[in-house]
Design an enzyme around this catalytic site. Structure first.
Site, mmCIF file in Angstrom:
data_model
loop_
_atom_site.group_PDB
_atom_site.id
_atom_site.type_symbol
_atom_site.label_atom_id
_atom_site.label_comp_id
_atom_site.label_asym_id
_atom_site.label_seq_id
_atom_site.Cartn_x
_atom_site.Cartn_y
_atom_site.Cartn_z
ATOM 1 C CE LYS A 173 -2.541 3.099 2.898
ATOM 2 N NZ LYS A 173 -2.137 4.149 2.012
ATOM 3 C CD GLU A 248 13.576 2.044 9.829
ATOM 4 O OE1 GLU A 248 13.964 3.120 10.338
ATOM 5 O OE2 GLU A 248 14.193 0.981 9.930
ATOM 6 C CB CYS A 282 13.211 9.950 8.249
ATOM 7 S SG CYS A 282 11.858 9.243 7.377
ATOM 8 C CD GLU A 382 9.842 13.737 11.481
ATOM 9 O OE1 GLU A 382 8.805 13.119 11.722
ATOM 10 O OE2 GLU A 382 10.802 13.241 10.864
HETATM 11 C C1 UN1 Z 1 14.125 9.027 4.644
HETATM 12 O O1 UN1 Z 1 14.574 10.099 4.971
HETATM 13 O O2 UN1 Z 1 12.930 8.761 4.831
HETATM 14 O O3 UN1 Z 1 19.492 9.179 4.007
HETATM 15 C C2 UN1 Z 1 14.966 8.011 3.974
HETATM 16 C C3 UN1 Z 1 18.906 9.573 3.011
HETATM 17 C C4 UN1 Z 1 18.142 8.666 2.079
HETATM 18 C C5 UN1 Z 1 17.152 7.826 2.762
HETATM 19 C C6 UN1 Z 1 16.278 8.631 3.645
HETATM 20 N N1 UN1 Z 1 19.033 7.987 1.221
HETATM 21 O O4 UN1 Z 1 18.921 10.710 2.689
#
Ligand code: UN1
Length: 496
Positions: A173, A248, A282, A382
């Site tokens: 999904k 995550e 993230c 955040e």
């Molecule tokens: C995310 O931020 O959700 O470290 C993943 C990074 C990426 C992966 C991030 N390659 O910037």
């Protein structure tokens, strides 16, 4: 305008209800495609197909599964520009990053295709003679992958690639903001020759489609990336069925600049870390912690360089910053800017939604910098947008204390030339990922990705750990002694 279906049992089919939703470009408001609002019954149909396909896929030798995934990677390589444009159009990150998203997908699929020739277990000696011990990995069964919009191809590929190579069948999904990128991935996997029912795609809401994936006991494992409250909800609801769950979640990632750092390099790093993908990673840098000796110089240069960033159409290669991904996202970001101002943080750059001309059609907000005090909401929560809080510190100890005083623990960075300090930072930062003299973003696929504290529940995606969430370990003992040997029983009492 294309209307997609659901992809179930190897076929594109409409949802029973006939209800659809649009996916739009956050830069122009243009409708890009239509997708079905999936229902509980659609998910059940997908689970039926995935269950039916599982025994055969499980028996399909892992290196052969790898060949299909490798084929998907090479088709993706051919379509990189096209798919990269879809990412930029649908999610809003600039084209260089749109293509980067696709490159990360290709890299991971190539890497994990090779895992088909490893899927390693262990062999160890037995405590008894003529006995052999080992572990083997087995697939879990039907697994659910629920993905976010910020990496609309890379994060799905991390999950799908690892689930598929391990021999699972999948219900996927995607986020409702980026179903088009996801649908293009499905087409690629289909073209690569994935058997019917192995990968099933159901679009729709979290409350209906997501809920059924999480609550249906026939889905044995869940891999979820998203916000903390949604992650906690997925984790607790799936717990009722003792599902294996990997979540995550968020980050509040700090970059520290020490007084001996190459400050130009550090500023380049924070510009990329904080404003790349409009801060919607993230791993985005949302806090900059600067040693007082270089503070004035850093602030001055940082503001100068931020003010010249070009904001606009993400498909224009001269643009540095695109729109944020949605109206909701825009509201959240503007709300946090407001909160920062009200808390008394000093707005030193940006802070406004852009209007007029092309800006009126999309969700454009200026890269924003606050001089803040640790403890303000903008330094703890955040934001997931292009908002950076800068804080001044006296020394390394104070910097680390502030860096660690948040609920999240994904990524961290320190700029220093002092090798001793760099190693101390590796030990001290409470995060799953630490960068030395590099920004908080830019994870590479062959290394584990994930965080501690409220960033997750202990798992790591990508790297050698990618398959852990998608495999069960079976421990095997093979006794070739031809006698009954008893572990743990003393020799003298071995007379039964
Ligand atoms: C995310 O931020 O959700 O470290 C993943 C990074 C990426 C992966 C991030 N390659 O910037």
């Amino acid at each position: 305008m294309k209307t997609y279906g659901l992809f179930i049992d190897g076929k594109w089919i409409p949802s029973k209800t006939g209800k659809i939703f649009e996916t739009k470009s956050p830069g122009t408001g243009e409708v890009l495609a239509m997708f079905p609002q999936g229902t509980k019954d659609d998910v059940i149909k997908a689970i039926d197909a995935a269950e039916k396909a599982f025994p055969k896929w499980k028996k399909h030798p892992a290196p052969k599964r790898g060949e299909i995934i490798f084929k998907a990677a090479s088709i993706m390589r051919e379509k990189k520009d096209e798919l990269g444009s879809t990412v930029s159009q649908e999610m809003g990150k600039i084209i260089a990053e749109g293509k980067g998203d696709v490159q990360e997908s290709i890299d991971f699929l190539e890497y994990i295709a090779g895992e088909g020739r490893r899927l390693l277990g262990e062999t160890t000696p037995s405590e008894l003679q003529n006995k052999f011990c080992m572990t083997v990995r087995q697939p879990i069964g039907v697994v659910g992958c629920i993905t976010p919009w910020n990496f609309p191809t890379a994060i799905p590929c991390w999950k799908l690639g690892a689930a598929l190579i391990s021999g699972n069948t999948v219900i996927f999904k995607p986020a409702s903001l980026t179903p088009l990128c996801a649908a293009e991935l499905i087409e690629i996997f289909d073209e690569a020759g994935l058997p019917a029912g192995v990968l099933n795609f159901v679009t729709g809401s979290a409350s209906t489609v997501g809920n059924e994936i999480v609550e249906n006991p026939r889905v044995k494992a869940i891999s979820f990336t998203g916000g903390v409250s949604a992650g906690v909800d997925v984790y607790t609801r799936a717990a009722k069925y003792l599902k294996s769950v990997e979540v995550e979640l968020g980050g509040k990632n700090p970059q520290i600049i020490m007084d001996d750092a190459n400050t130009n390099l550090a500023i380049e790093g924070v510009l990329f870390g904080a404003f790349g993908s409009q801060g919607q990673r993230c791993t985005a840098t949302s806090r900059l912690i600067v040693h007082e000796k270089v503070y004035a110089e850093v602030i001055d240069n940082l503001v100068k360089r931020t003010n010249v960033l070009k904001i606009g159409d993400p498909l224009d290669p001269t643009v540095n910053v695109g729109p944020v991904a949605s109206e909701d996202q825009l509201k959240t970001v503007l709300n946090y800017i407001n909160i920062g101002v009200k808390e008394g943080a000093r707005l030193i750059c940006g802070g406004k939604r852009l209007t007029g001309g092309i800006y009126d059609k999309g969700f454009f907000v200026q890269p924003t910098i606050f001089e803040a005090k640790h403890g303000m909401r903008i330094t703890k929560e955040e934001i997931f947008g292009p908002v950076l809080s800068v804080m001044k510190v006296k020394n390394y100890e104070e910097a680390v204390k502030i860096a660690n005083d948040v609920e999240y623990g994904l990524s961290s960075s320190i700029y220093t030339k002092d090798v001793n300090l760099a190693f101390r930072a590796i030990e001290d930062f409470e995060t799953g990922i630490t960068y030395i003299n590099a920004p908080t973003i830019g994870a590479e696929v062959h290394l584990p990705f994930g965080g501690i504290k409220n960033t997750g529940n202990g798992g790591r995606e990508a790297g050698t750990t990618a398959i852990d969430e998608f495999t069960e370990i079976k421990t095997v003992f093979i006794d070739y002694s031809n006698i009954l040997q008893k572990a743990q029983i003393e020799e003298s009492s071995r007379n039964m």
